[in-house]
Design a protein around this motif. Structure first.
Motif, PDB file in Angstrom:
ATOM      1  N   SER A  49       5.468  -9.843  -0.461  1.00  0.00           N
ATOM      2  CA  SER A  49       4.021  -9.689  -0.281  1.00  0.00           C
ATOM      3  C   SER A  49       3.621  -8.224  -0.296  1.00  0.00           C
ATOM      4  N   LEU A  50       4.359  -7.402   0.398  1.00  0.00           N
ATOM      5  CA  LEU A  50       4.054  -5.970   0.409  1.00  0.00           C
ATOM      6  C   LEU A  50       4.135  -5.399  -0.998  1.00  0.00           C
ATOM      7  N   ILE A  51       5.078  -5.863  -1.788  1.00  0.00           N
ATOM      8  CA  ILE A  51       5.246  -5.358  -3.147  1.00  0.00           C
ATOM      9  C   ILE A  51       3.996  -5.604  -3.976  1.00  0.00           C
ATOM     10  N   TYR A  52       3.506  -6.827  -4.013  1.00  0.00           N
ATOM     11  CA  TYR A  52       2.335  -7.074  -4.859  1.00  0.00           C
ATOM     12  C   TYR A  52       1.067  -6.512  -4.238  1.00  0.00           C
ATOM     13  N   GLN A  53       0.969  -6.502  -2.911  1.00  0.00           N
ATOM     14  CA  GLN A  53      -0.222  -5.925  -2.283  1.00  0.00           C
ATOM     15  C   GLN A  53      -0.292  -4.424  -2.540  1.00  0.00           C
ATOM     16  N   TYR A  54       0.804  -3.741  -2.341  1.00  0.00           N
ATOM     17  CA  TYR A  54       0.863  -2.293  -2.557  1.00  0.00           C
ATOM     18  C   TYR A  54       0.535  -1.979  -4.014  1.00  0.00           C
ATOM     19  N   SER A  55       1.197  -2.661  -4.935  1.00  0.00           N
ATOM     20  CA  SER A  55       0.984  -2.414  -6.365  1.00  0.00           C
ATOM     21  C   SER A  55      -0.462  -2.661  -6.769  1.00  0.00           C
ATOM     22  N   ALA A  56      -1.057  -3.716  -6.245  1.00  0.00           N
ATOM     23  CA  ALA A  56      -2.446  -4.039  -6.583  1.00  0.00           C
ATOM     24  C   ALA A  56      -3.408  -2.995  -6.034  1.00  0.00           C
ATOM     25  N   LEU A  57      -3.161  -2.506  -4.839  1.00  0.00           N
ATOM     26  CA  LEU A  57      -4.060  -1.511  -4.245  1.00  0.00           C
ATOM     27  C   LEU A  57      -3.994  -0.161  -4.954  1.00  0.00           C
ATOM     28  N   MET A  58      -2.868   0.152  -5.546  1.00  0.00           N
ATOM     29  CA  MET A  58      -2.684   1.453  -6.180  1.00  0.00           C
ATOM     30  C   MET A  58      -3.164   1.482  -7.624  1.00  0.00           C
ATOM     31  N   GLN A  59      -3.649   0.349  -8.130  1.00  0.00           N
ATOM     32  CA  GLN A  59      -4.097   0.283  -9.511  1.00  0.00           C
ATOM     33  C   GLN A  59      -5.506  -0.303  -9.557  1.00  0.00           C
ATOM     34  N   PRO A  60      -6.269   0.023 -10.587  1.00  0.00           N
ATOM     35  CA  PRO A  60      -7.633  -0.527 -10.672  1.00  0.00           C
ATOM     36  C   PRO A  60      -7.613  -2.036 -10.911  1.00  0.00           C
ATOM     37  N   GLY A  61      -8.650  -2.689 -10.459  1.00  0.00           N
ATOM     38  CA  GLY A  61      -8.788  -4.115 -10.706  1.00  0.00           C
ATOM     39  C   GLY A  61      -8.626  -4.937  -9.449  1.00  0.00           C
ATOM     40  N   PHE A  62      -8.259  -6.166  -9.636  1.00  0.00           N
ATOM     41  CA  PHE A  62      -8.125  -7.109  -8.537  1.00  0.00           C
ATOM     42  C   PHE A  62      -6.811  -7.846  -8.682  1.00  0.00           C
ATOM     43  N   CYS A  63      -6.485  -8.650  -7.671  1.00  0.00           N
ATOM     44  CA  CYS A  63      -5.200  -9.347  -7.657  1.00  0.00           C
ATOM     45  C   CYS A  63      -5.430 -10.816  -7.325  1.00  0.00           C
ATOM     46  N   ILE A  64      -4.915 -11.696  -8.167  1.00  0.00           N
ATOM     47  CA  ILE A  64      -4.942 -13.127  -7.897  1.00  0.00           C
ATOM     48  C   ILE A  64      -3.512 -13.548  -7.579  1.00  0.00           C
ATOM     49  N   VAL A  65      -3.329 -14.123  -6.405  1.00  0.00           N
ATOM     50  CA  VAL A  65      -2.012 -14.525  -5.935  1.00  0.00           C
ATOM     51  C   VAL A  65      -1.973 -16.047  -5.866  1.00  0.00           C
ATOM     52  N   ILE A  66      -0.956 -16.627  -6.432  1.00  0.00           N
ATOM     53  CA  ILE A  66      -0.769 -18.068  -6.363  1.00  0.00           C
ATOM     54  C   ILE A  66       0.294 -18.334  -5.293  1.00  0.00           C
ATOM     55  N   GLU A  67      -0.127 -18.941  -4.213  1.00  0.00           N
ATOM     56  CA  GLU A  67       0.780 -19.265  -3.106  1.00  0.00           C
ATOM     57  C   GLU A  67       0.950 -20.779  -3.049  1.00  0.00           C
ATOM     58  N   PRO A  68       2.162 -21.287  -2.965  1.00  0.00           N
ATOM     59  CA  PRO A  68       2.361 -22.734  -2.932  1.00  0.00           C
ATOM     60  C   PRO A  68       2.142 -23.360  -1.551  1.00  0.00           C
ATOM     61  N   ILE A  69       2.010 -22.538  -0.532  1.00  0.00           N
ATOM     62  CA  ILE A  69       1.907 -23.046   0.836  1.00  0.00           C
ATOM     63  C   ILE A  69       0.607 -22.553   1.473  1.00  0.00           C
ATOM     64  N   ARG A  70      -0.207 -23.493   1.950  1.00  0.00           N
ATOM     65  CA  ARG A  70      -1.515 -23.138   2.523  1.00  0.00           C
ATOM     66  C   ARG A  70      -1.394 -22.187   3.698  1.00  0.00           C
ATOM     67  N   SER A  71      -0.437 -22.413   4.571  1.00  0.00           N
ATOM     68  CA  SER A  71      -0.297 -21.533   5.736  1.00  0.00           C
ATOM     69  C   SER A  71       0.062 -20.115   5.319  1.00  0.00           C
ATOM     70  N   LEU A  72       0.790 -19.961   4.224  1.00  0.00           N
ATOM     71  CA  LEU A  72       1.131 -18.642   3.715  1.00  0.00           C
ATOM     72  C   LEU A  72      -0.111 -17.927   3.185  1.00  0.00           C
ATOM     73  N   MET A  73      -1.004 -18.676   2.536  1.00  0.00           N
ATOM     74  CA  MET A  73      -2.276 -18.097   2.083  1.00  0.00           C
ATOM     75  C   MET A  73      -3.043 -17.513   3.255  1.00  0.00           C
ATOM     76  N   LYS A  74      -3.165 -18.305   4.295  1.00  0.00           N
ATOM     77  CA  LYS A  74      -3.922 -17.879   5.482  1.00  0.00           C
ATOM     78  C   LYS A  74      -3.247 -16.659   6.128  1.00  0.00           C
ATOM     79  N   ASP A  75      -1.926 -16.686   6.245  1.00  0.00           N
ATOM     80  CA  ASP A  75      -1.190 -15.556   6.825  1.00  0.00           C
ATOM     81  C   ASP A  75      -1.428 -14.269   6.031  1.00  0.00           C
ATOM     82  N   GLN A  76      -1.360 -14.374   4.692  1.00  0.00           N
ATOM     83  CA  GLN A  76      -1.574 -13.198   3.849  1.00  0.00           C
ATOM     84  C   GLN A  76      -2.993 -12.657   4.026  1.00  0.00           C
ATOM     85  N   HIS A  77      -3.947 -13.565   4.073  1.00  0.00           N
ATOM     86  CA  HIS A  77      -5.342 -13.169   4.275  1.00  0.00           C
ATOM     87  C   HIS A  77      -5.506 -12.448   5.621  1.00  0.00           C
ATOM     88  N   GLU A  78      -4.916 -12.990   6.667  1.00  0.00           N
ATOM     89  CA  GLU A  78      -5.037 -12.378   7.992  1.00  0.00           C
ATOM     90  C   GLU A  78      -4.359 -11.012   8.045  1.00  0.00           C
TER      91      GLU A  78
END
Length: 114
Positions: A49-78
């Protein structure tokens, strides 16, 4: 190379409040920052998670993440919200109207991560 490593460490500490990278994170992030295709296959709990979050923040644009587990989505958001980074998630737990509202906010540039 030292300047790049110092910069990577600076943003790791400033944005994510982490003292150092875990094994393989720096290598994968560096390739991403060079705009090279990279596939990082790491075990659960290895900091993907840190890898894609860090990479996305350091480059222009936005990031779409496909998570297979709902609780993981919520955790990442929090986690991102705790760091004052705008993110939203959409899953089957939400009513249709809420899904549309969140999607509109993403399309309108109000969030970096979906």
């Amino acid at each position: 190379m030292e300047l790049i490593n110092n910069s990577l460490n600076y943003f790791l500490k400033s944005l994510f409040r982490k003292q150092e990278f875990w094994p393989r994170q720096r290598e994968i992030i560096s390739k991403s920052m060079e705009l090279k295709s990279v596939l990082g296959v790491l075990p659960t709990g290895a900091g993907k998670s840190l890898i894609y979050q860090y990479s996305a923040l350091m480059q222009p644009g936005f990031c779409i993440v496909i998570e297979p587990i709902r609780s993981l989505m919520k955790d990442q958001h929090e986690e991102l919200s705790d760091l004052q980074i705008d993110s939203i998630y959409i899953n089957s737990d939400l009513e249709t109207e809420e899904k549309l509202t969140r999607l509109d906010s993403f399309v309108n540039g109000e969030s970096l991560f979906l």
